[in-house]
Write a protein that holds these residues in place. Structure first.
Motif, PDB file in Angstrom:
ATOM      1  N   ASP A 264       0.826  -1.209   0.000  1.00 61.53           N
ATOM      2  CA  ASP A 264       0.000   0.000   0.000  1.00 61.53           C
ATOM      3  C   ASP A 264       0.858   1.256   0.000  1.00 61.53           C
ATOM      4  O   ASP A 264       0.537   2.246  -0.681  1.00 61.53           O
ATOM      5  N   GLN A 265       1.958   1.223   0.754  1.00 61.85           N
ATOM      6  CA  GLN A 265       2.838   2.383   0.798  1.00 61.85           C
ATOM      7  C   GLN A 265       3.511   2.610  -0.555  1.00 61.85           C
ATOM      8  O   GLN A 265       3.638   3.754  -1.013  1.00 61.85           O
ATOM      9  N   GLN A 266       3.936   1.538  -1.197  1.00 65.46           N
ATOM     10  CA  GLN A 266       4.552   1.677  -2.516  1.00 65.46           C
ATOM     11  C   GLN A 266       3.571   2.248  -3.523  1.00 65.46           C
ATOM     12  O   GLN A 266       3.925   3.123  -4.334  1.00 65.46           O
ATOM     13  N   ALA A 267       2.326   1.766  -3.473  1.00 65.30           N
ATOM     14  CA  ALA A 267       1.310   2.282  -4.389  1.00 65.30           C
ATOM     15  C   ALA A 267       1.031   3.759  -4.118  1.00 65.30           C
ATOM     16  O   ALA A 267       0.859   4.561  -5.044  1.00 65.30           O
ATOM     17  N   PHE A 268       0.977   4.128  -2.842  1.00 60.31           N
ATOM     18  CA  PHE A 268       0.741   5.524  -2.461  1.00 60.31           C
ATOM     19  C   PHE A 268       1.852   6.418  -3.013  1.00 60.31           C
ATOM     20  O   PHE A 268       1.592   7.490  -3.579  1.00 60.31           O
ATOM     21  N   LEU A 269       3.102   5.988  -2.859  1.00 59.70           N
ATOM     22  CA  LEU A 269       4.229   6.778  -3.356  1.00 59.70           C
ATOM     23  C   LEU A 269       4.224   6.874  -4.881  1.00 59.70           C
ATOM     24  O   LEU A 269       4.561   7.924  -5.449  1.00 59.70           O
ATOM     25  N   ASN A 270       3.859   5.787  -5.539  1.00 53.01           N
ATOM     26  CA  ASN A 270       3.840   5.788  -7.004  1.00 53.01           C
ATOM     27  C   ASN A 270       2.831   6.773  -7.575  1.00 53.01           C
ATOM     28  O   ASN A 270       2.955   7.192  -8.737  1.00 53.01           O
TER      29      ASN A 270
ATOM     30  N   PHE B 262       9.018  15.582  -3.650  1.00 53.79           N
ATOM     31  CA  PHE B 262       8.001  15.433  -2.612  1.00 53.79           C
ATOM     32  C   PHE B 262       7.830  13.967  -2.240  1.00 53.79           C
ATOM     33  O   PHE B 262       7.571  13.631  -1.078  1.00 53.79           O
ATOM     34  N   ARG B 263       8.035  13.079  -3.218  1.00 52.77           N
ATOM     35  CA  ARG B 263       7.933  11.642  -2.952  1.00 52.77           C
ATOM     36  C   ARG B 263       8.979  11.214  -1.913  1.00 52.77           C
ATOM     37  O   ARG B 263       8.697  10.390  -1.039  1.00 52.77           O
ATOM     38  N   GLU B 264      10.198  11.783  -2.000  1.00 53.52           N
ATOM     39  CA  GLU B 264      11.227  11.476  -1.012  1.00 53.52           C
ATOM     40  C   GLU B 264      10.809  11.928   0.389  1.00 53.52           C
ATOM     41  O   GLU B 264      11.040  11.231   1.378  1.00 53.52           O
ATOM     42  N   THR B 265      10.202  13.107   0.474  1.00 55.94           N
ATOM     43  CA  THR B 265       9.738  13.619   1.764  1.00 55.94           C
ATOM     44  C   THR B 265       8.704  12.690   2.379  1.00 55.94           C
ATOM     45  O   THR B 265       8.766  12.361   3.572  1.00 55.94           O
ATOM     46  N   VAL B 266       7.747  12.268   1.559  1.00 51.41           N
ATOM     47  CA  VAL B 266       6.693  11.379   2.054  1.00 51.41           C
ATOM     48  C   VAL B 266       7.283  10.030   2.463  1.00 51.41           C
ATOM     49  O   VAL B 266       6.902   9.447   3.489  1.00 51.41           O
ATOM     50  N   ARG B 267       8.233   9.537   1.682  1.00 53.80           N
ATOM     51  CA  ARG B 267       8.864   8.254   2.007  1.00 53.80           C
ATOM     52  C   ARG B 267       9.558   8.309   3.369  1.00 53.80           C
ATOM     53  O   ARG B 267       9.536   7.336   4.121  1.00 53.80           O
TER      54      ARG B 267
END
Length: 511
Positions: free
Chosen positions: A266-272, A279-284
């Protein structure tokens, strides 16, 4: 009187650590995995090199011209000693950032590295360093930068301030930094024992204090007790580096490249679904509760085509540098411990277990019968490199040119091991950097260089060194009481070393 330390702990030396991530050779496979064009590194720089182990091991084990500075003169003196011994041409200075970064005799660099410096310096020094990147990092050049970050440090920030305030306010005049660190840690434990609301809101702080108590006091002094200490979010780091025209390339932490051990589906899908890579790095970072980032930045990022990427990956050389019997097939990511699938790793390790140099393309051909694709091999190698089991390999001509330099430096380091266990790395011209070799193992190598031929003779050689200093082998926390017991243990260790570790060190052209 001017404070030349700029608020940085200077009354105790830094540890004699070596940091693999600073090796320019290491960035190549990380870049290829991310689809980014890796640079050639002919001229490199390390800012804030501590005792200078990394810069000297990298200079000796390559043909790269290295420059570096550390403001602490005693540390710079040790680093200069190693540079003179290896004769690798490293230019070592004891200047502060303002002085060094404005030198008129510095070249432009293909690579600049800072390990754990950024979080412990003032904004003034950060501005000086960013301007240095802007002026001195070549187009296409790479910056390696590691730093404390949030959100992983958010709960600890108040406690760190409390520790440093105690060290400044409550310590008796004239007490050294180690005494002040111990007193501050004791005070923190007593505070937490009162069960304050802060602890109830941040229960993980108690475990962190407990783990800190077990760490080397020199490390703690430099890690937590400087005047400046600023865990910086990724987005803020990007803002700092923007004037130098630097783009984020990828993580220098190989484990971070393997999503399966760090992120749920789910986290991978959210980041994708996040289109902006920054911003993706920040969320990760929120997903993995990141507290220490190790990042590569590029001045002029270029993407590889898929064909170029695959061809370059297949050409990359690697070597197994850990005994297979010592390798645990588990990986510990943000999701906890994960089992590394035997049906993938065993065929790959079967190829590498001769401890010879292999291209990834050769591994791919050898494991084709096991239905393993290049993507499987690359992910497996990323995890094995992260575990310190596999390393990238330089070209044959570079290895040949560096061998005399590493021989000189390694002999010097092994002789230092006669009186100290501070240094636990030697230089390999094969990997372009340092390889972990324990004190007793270095002394076994030194015994062989001094004409002792059998493990029993190596053991006697080492025991003579230990006995002259009143030292004994410690087993289960207790010193062995007699010379016979010590020699027996050393002989057992030397025999195991000859069978397991020595062949690997020969493949790495250390022995």
């Amino acid at each position: 009187m001017t404070d030349w330390t700029s608020g940085y702990v200077a009354d105790i030396g830094y540890t004699f650590g070596y940091y693999h991530e600073l090796n320019p050779l290491r960035l190549r496979l990380a870049f290829l995995n991310a689809g980014v064009t890796p640079p050639e590194t002919n001229v490199a720089c390390e800012l804030g090199f501590g005792q200078g182990m990394s810069i000297n091991l990298h200079a000796a084990a390559s043909v790269t011209q290295w420059y570096g500075t550390d403001f602490n003169p005693s540390q710079a003196a040790f680093a200069q000693e190693l540079a003179l011994v290896s004769n690798a041409g490293a230019q070592i200075f004891d200047e502060g950032f303002a002085e060094f970064c404005n030198r008129k005799d510095l070249p432009e660099f293909d690579y600049i590295g800072l390990h754990g410096i950024w979080s412990w310096i003032s904004d003034e020094n950060r501005s000086i360093i960013v301007d240095f990147f802007r002026r001195k990092l070549k187009v296409g050049g790479v910056l390696y930068l590691s730093y404390n970050t949030q959100p992983g440090w958010a709960s600890m920030v108040p406690m760190r301030h409390l520790l440093t305030e105690h060290a400044e306010v409550m310590a008796a005049p004239g007490r050294g930094i180690i005494s002040r660190v111990d007193a501050a840690m004791e005070f923190a434990e007593k505070l937490l024992a009162t069960n304050p609301l802060y602890l109830r809101a941040n229960p993980q702080v108690a475990q962190r204090i407990k783990s800190m108590k077990a760490q080397d006091r020199s490390y703690l002094a430099h890690e937590y007790f400087n005047r400046d200490w600023h865990p910086m979010p990724f987005a803020e780091m990007a803002e700092w580096l923007a004037p130098a025209k630097l783009n984020f390339a990828c993580s220098g932490h190989y484990l971070s490249h393997v999503n399966g051990v760090n992120l749920t589906g789910d986290q991978q899908a959210f980041l994708n679904d996040i289109p902006d890579p920054m911003f993706r790095e920040t969320v990760r970072d929120f997903m993995v509760n990141q507290q220490f980032r190790r990042d590569y930045w590029v001045r002029g990022l270029r993407r590889l085509s898929n064909v170029e990427r695959i061809e370059a990956i297949r050409r990359q050389k690697v070597i197994l540098i850990l005994a297979r019997t010592a390798l645990s097939l588990t990986a510990v990511g943000a999701l906890g411990e994960a089992k590394m699938h035997d049906n993938i790793y065993s065929p790959i390790l079967d190829v590498l277990t001769d401890h010879r140099v292999h291209t990834i393309g050769h591994i791919e051909q050898a494991v084709a019968k096991d239905c393993l694709k290049l993507a499987h091999i690359l992910e497996a190698l990323m995890l094995l490199i992260d575990k310190g089991a596999v390393a990238a390999v330089q070209e044959d001509q570079v290895i040949e040119n560096a061998k005399l330099q590493t021989d000189r430096l390694n002999l010097h380091l092994m002789n230092k091991c006669k009186g100290s266990s501070d240094i636990s790395y030697l230089a390999s011209p094969v990997t372009g950097g340092g390889v972990g070799v324990a004190r007793s193992e270095q002394l076994f190598l030194l015994a062989a260089l001094n004409g002792r031929k059998q493990p029993s003779e190596w053991a006697q050689f080492v025991w003579e060194i230990f006995a002259a200093q009143g030292q004994s082998i410690v087993v289960d926390g207790k010193a062995l009481p007699t010379a016979e017991a010590n020699i027996a243990k050393l002989t057992k260790d030397a025999t195991a070393f000859a069978l397991q570790q020595l062949p690997i060190l020969k493949s790495l052209q250390i022995a």
